[in-house]
Each structure stands twice: as structure tokens, then as C-alpha cells.
Design a protein around this motif. Sequence first.
Motif, mmCIF file in Angstrom:
data_model
loop_
_atom_site.group_PDB
_atom_site.id
_atom_site.type_symbol
_atom_site.label_atom_id
_atom_site.label_comp_id
_atom_site.label_asym_id
_atom_site.label_seq_id
_atom_site.Cartn_x
_atom_site.Cartn_y
_atom_site.Cartn_z
ATOM 1 N N ASP A 272 22.827 93.112 79.307
ATOM 2 C CA ASP A 272 22.927 93.897 80.539
ATOM 3 C C ASP A 272 23.113 95.361 80.146
ATOM 4 O OD1 ASP A 272 23.618 95.067 82.973
ATOM 5 O OD2 ASP A 272 25.202 93.630 83.440
ATOM 6 N N HIS B 91 28.273 95.854 86.169
ATOM 7 C CA HIS B 91 28.456 94.579 85.472
ATOM 8 C C HIS B 91 29.611 93.790 86.092
ATOM 9 C CE1 HIS B 91 28.110 91.892 81.976
ATOM 10 N NE2 HIS B 91 29.435 91.931 81.872
ATOM 11 N N ARG C 104 26.891 90.017 87.887
ATOM 12 C CA ARG C 104 26.145 89.891 86.638
ATOM 13 C C ARG C 104 25.664 88.464 86.468
ATOM 14 N NH1 ARG C 104 31.327 90.035 85.734
ATOM 15 N NH2 ARG C 104 32.344 88.333 84.640
ATOM 16 N N SER D 62 26.193 87.201 79.985
ATOM 17 C CA SER D 62 25.425 88.364 79.521
ATOM 18 C C SER D 62 26.349 89.333 78.797
ATOM 19 C CB SER D 62 24.712 89.054 80.689
ATOM 20 O OG SER D 62 25.613 89.426 81.699
ATOM 21 N N LEU E 158 27.302 93.115 77.837
ATOM 22 C CA LEU E 158 27.148 94.452 78.409
ATOM 23 C C LEU E 158 27.087 95.511 77.312
ATOM 24 C CD1 LEU E 158 27.207 96.462 80.817
ATOM 25 C CD2 LEU E 158 29.702 96.465 80.577
ATOM 26 N N ILE F 57 18.295 92.066 88.075
ATOM 27 C CA ILE F 57 19.222 91.145 88.746
ATOM 28 C C ILE F 57 18.935 91.056 90.244
ATOM 29 C CG2 ILE F 57 21.074 92.815 89.190
ATOM 30 C CD1 ILE F 57 23.052 90.536 88.311
ATOM 31 N N LYS G 230 25.098 83.854 89.629
ATOM 32 C CA LYS G 230 25.614 85.189 89.348
ATOM 33 C C LYS G 230 27.137 85.118 89.467
ATOM 34 C CE LYS G 230 21.595 87.161 91.636
ATOM 35 N NZ LYS G 230 21.131 87.829 92.843
#
Length: 105
Positions: free
Chosen positions: A26, A33, A37, A41, A43, A93, A100
Motif C-alpha cells: 500500500d 491506510h 486497507r 498489506s 504500508l 482499493i 477490507k
Amino acid sequence: MFQVPEVSYEEAKRMLEEDSNVILLDVRTPQEHAQLRIPNSKLIPLDELRYAYKDLPKDKKYIVYCRSGERSAFATYFLRHMGYEAYNLAGGILIWPYEKVSGID
């Protein structure tokens, strides 16, 4: 504009499920974030990537995402230029239809 390889959200989900060497990256801000997100993932905000990329293992594949796909296209281009196998998540996204999460991880 430059061309970078893209993957659809269906293809990204399949790659993440089938290949343990795939990392979801990300490149949005820490605030974005935390708000929302894709689970698991990593960041690294786009403005930090030029320094932080050195800590990423080169033997992994990266699916890079942001909100809509623009920042992640730049990040994907940069990572590929530095010798990484990276793909841009088309649409970001905004169009990711799967799970999510939100909050600080």
C-alpha cells in the motif's frame, strides 16, 4: 505516459492466495491506510518508497495499490526500474470488492 503491468482485482486475489511470495504493498498515506486497507498489506507511502525500497526482498513479487491506481502506477514503475517484480492493482482499493479492514494495524 509510461506503461506498467497491471493486475485485476481477481488476478491479484488469486496470486495472493496461491503464491506465498506475493506481497501486497500500500503506497497511500498512513491516514488512508488506517481508514481502510486490504488485509495483510504492507504500508510504504509513495513519498518514502525511494528510501524504503532497499528493505524489500528482491525475491518476492509485489502487487502495489493506492486509492485509484495512479500513485501505485508510479510506485510500480519505480520498483520495476530498481529490479523488482511489481504489478499495479488496476483501479486501486476503490474497486477492490473483497475484504477490507480499518484501524491501526
